[in-house]
Design a protein around this motif. Structure first.
Motif, PDB file in Angstrom:
ATOM      1  N   ALA A  58       0.819  -1.216   0.000  1.00 22.84           N
ATOM      2  CA  ALA A  58       0.000   0.000   0.000  1.00 22.84           C
ATOM      3  C   ALA A  58       0.848   1.259   0.000  1.00 22.84           C
ATOM      4  O   ALA A  58       0.483   2.270  -0.609  1.00 22.84           O
ATOM      5  CB  ALA A  58      -0.931  -0.005   1.206  1.00 22.84           C
ATOM      6  N   GLU A  59       2.002   1.214   0.681  1.00 23.80           N
ATOM      7  CA  GLU A  59       2.815   2.417   0.844  1.00 23.80           C
ATOM      8  C   GLU A  59       3.917   2.544  -0.204  1.00 23.80           C
ATOM      9  O   GLU A  59       4.458   3.644  -0.405  1.00 23.80           O
ATOM     10  CB  GLU A  59       3.431   2.427   2.241  1.00 23.80           C
ATOM     11  N   GLN A  60       4.276   1.450  -0.860  1.00 19.33           N
ATOM     12  CA  GLN A  60       5.348   1.493  -1.848  1.00 19.33           C
ATOM     13  C   GLN A  60       4.871   1.111  -3.249  1.00 19.33           C
ATOM     14  O   GLN A  60       5.102   1.840  -4.205  1.00 19.33           O
ATOM     15  CB  GLN A  60       6.486   0.537  -1.417  1.00 19.33           C
ATOM     16  N   VAL A  61       4.192  -0.027  -3.371  1.00 19.92           N
ATOM     17  CA  VAL A  61       3.802  -0.513  -4.701  1.00 19.92           C
ATOM     18  C   VAL A  61       2.677   0.318  -5.298  1.00 19.92           C
ATOM     19  O   VAL A  61       2.763   0.759  -6.454  1.00 19.92           O
ATOM     20  CB  VAL A  61       3.406  -2.000  -4.633  1.00 19.92           C
ATOM     21  N   LEU A  62       1.605   0.548  -4.536  1.00 18.19           N
ATOM     22  CA  LEU A  62       0.477   1.305  -5.092  1.00 18.19           C
ATOM     23  C   LEU A  62       0.842   2.745  -5.434  1.00 18.19           C
ATOM     24  O   LEU A  62       0.427   3.249  -6.482  1.00 18.19           O
ATOM     25  CB  LEU A  62      -0.716   1.260  -4.134  1.00 18.19           C
ATOM     26  N   PRO A  63       1.600   3.470  -4.573  1.00 19.01           N
ATOM     27  CA  PRO A  63       2.015   4.816  -4.990  1.00 19.01           C
ATOM     28  C   PRO A  63       2.858   4.806  -6.263  1.00 19.01           C
ATOM     29  O   PRO A  63       2.728   5.688  -7.114  1.00 19.01           O
ATOM     30  CB  PRO A  63       2.824   5.325  -3.785  1.00 19.01           C
ATOM     31  N   TYR A  64       3.725   3.800  -6.414  1.00 16.71           N
ATOM     32  CA  TYR A  64       4.519   3.719  -7.630  1.00 16.71           C
ATOM     33  C   TYR A  64       3.627   3.414  -8.835  1.00 16.71           C
ATOM     34  O   TYR A  64       3.820   3.950  -9.929  1.00 16.71           O
ATOM     35  CB  TYR A  64       5.606   2.652  -7.483  1.00 16.71           C
ATOM     36  N   ALA A  65       2.621   2.562  -8.604  1.00 18.78           N
ATOM     37  CA  ALA A  65       1.671   2.267  -9.678  1.00 18.78           C
ATOM     38  C   ALA A  65       0.929   3.533 -10.098  1.00 18.78           C
ATOM     39  O   ALA A  65       0.722   3.781 -11.294  1.00 18.78           O
ATOM     40  CB  ALA A  65       0.679   1.197  -9.222  1.00 18.78           C
ATOM     41  N   ALA A  66       0.525   4.336  -9.114  1.00 19.66           N
ATOM     42  CA  ALA A  66      -0.146   5.599  -9.433  1.00 19.66           C
ATOM     43  C   ALA A  66       0.775   6.523 -10.212  1.00 19.66           C
ATOM     44  O   ALA A  66       0.347   7.214 -11.151  1.00 19.66           O
ATOM     45  CB  ALA A  66      -0.618   6.282  -8.150  1.00 19.66           C
ATOM     46  N   ALA A  67       2.057   6.544  -9.842  1.00 13.79           N
ATOM     47  CA  ALA A  67       3.025   7.370 -10.563  1.00 13.79           C
ATOM     48  C   ALA A  67       3.193   6.879 -11.992  1.00 13.79           C
ATOM     49  O   ALA A  67       3.323   7.677 -12.931  1.00 13.79           O
ATOM     50  CB  ALA A  67       4.370   7.353  -9.830  1.00 13.79           C
ATOM     51  N   GLU A  68       3.195   5.570 -12.186  1.00 14.37           N
ATOM     52  CA  GLU A  68       3.286   5.022 -13.539  1.00 14.37           C
ATOM     53  C   GLU A  68       2.078   5.446 -14.375  1.00 14.37           C
ATOM     54  O   GLU A  68       2.210   5.779 -15.553  1.00 14.37           O
ATOM     55  CB  GLU A  68       3.359   3.498 -13.493  1.00 14.37           C
ATOM     56  N   GLU A  69       0.906   5.406 -13.764  1.00 15.46           N
ATOM     57  CA  GLU A  69      -0.297   5.769 -14.511  1.00 15.46           C
ATOM     58  C   GLU A  69      -0.272   7.239 -14.923  1.00 15.46           C
ATOM     59  O   GLU A  69      -0.845   7.613 -15.951  1.00 15.46           O
ATOM     60  CB  GLU A  69      -1.539   5.454 -13.681  1.00 15.46           C
ATOM     61  N   ALA A  70       0.396   8.066 -14.113  1.00 17.88           N
ATOM     62  CA  ALA A  70       0.466   9.494 -14.423  1.00 17.88           C
ATOM     63  C   ALA A  70       1.595   9.834 -15.390  1.00 17.88           C
ATOM     64  O   ALA A  70       1.645  10.951 -15.908  1.00 17.88           O
ATOM     65  CB  ALA A  70       0.643  10.302 -13.136  1.00 17.88           C
TER      66      ALA A  70
END
Length: 243
Positions: A58-70
């Protein structure tokens, strides 16, 4: 795309940098999943190990995923030949978030082991597809500045991960509800995160509350414009009792 379609030296370095980040995340997930498996097979209490795995995701993978989407996926969607692959990558993110949600709620040893192992397998498959199908072609485009590309991704991931906040301001509107739903799905009962937006997040709130009836705590911290902030939590056992 360049005349040869090949990566420049800068593009190669950028790809290597992103691959290194993928490997670090995959290693973090794998080590924590191994801890879950070890505890479960030894018939020890594995809730702490599960929480560690879920929190890391939740704190590392999902934020990175959100950054990839952006960054990655926005750029990929602008190219017809990569749009389908980008949509598949987003679907993978959604599936990862749903797996986290199920792992959070898992109670049986079998469900915990399947959830932890499945999370690692899906993430590993996802980054392999991204590294072979999307990134090489995208980074060969003339209009992609590799240095700015990876720096922007890191900035977004760091903002959302290190601070514990989920900042939607750089995400395209179609992604916002999806990312919030993913982050909420990874929450343990009684935990929360802060949402930051440059638009009124009322539609996000409505969708979240309709999908998770009676589970959402939504506290307005700042009502914009120009910035809206809200604390979003998942109802804990004490909250249910009080209700």
């Amino acid at each position: 795309m360049s005349e040869t379609g090949a990566l420049t030296e800068a593009g190669v370095r950028t790809l290597q940098a992103i691959v290194q980040r993928h490997r670090a995340l995959a290693t973090g997930l794998s080590l924590r999943a191994a801890d879950v498996r070890e505890a479960a097979l030894a018939h020890r209490q594995c809730r702490c190990a599960v929480d560690d795995l879920v929190n890391f995701a939740a704190e590392q993978v999902l934020p990175y995923a959100a950054a990839e989407e952006a960054t990655v996926y926005v750029a990929a969607r602008a190219h017809h030949e990569l749009a389908g692959a980008a949509a598949g990558m987003v679907s993978d993110h959604e599936y990862l978030a749903s797996m986290l949600s199920r792992l959070t709620a898992a109670t049986s040893t079998t469900a915990v082991l399947d959830g932890a192992g499945g999370l690692v397998a899906v993430f590993t498959s996802h980054v392999a597809k991204e590294e072979t199908l999307v990134l090489p072609r995208l980074l060969a485009e003339r209009d992609v500045d590799p240095a700015k590309f990876v720096a922007r991704m890191d900035e977004l991931a760091r903002r959302n991960g290190a601070t514990g906040a989920l900042d939607l301001r750089d995400l395209a509107p179609p992604y916002r509800q999806r990312v919030v739903s993913a982050r909420f799905g990874a929450l343990r009962p009684g935990s929360c995160f802060t949402l930051v937006d440059d638009h009124d997040p009322a539609p996000v709130r409505h969708q979240l509350e309709s999908r998770h009836t009676g589970e959402v705590i939504w506290e307005v911290l700042q009502a914009g414009p120009p910035v809206w902030r809200a604390r979003i939590g998942r109802v804990g056992m004490g909250d249910r009792t009080a209700a």
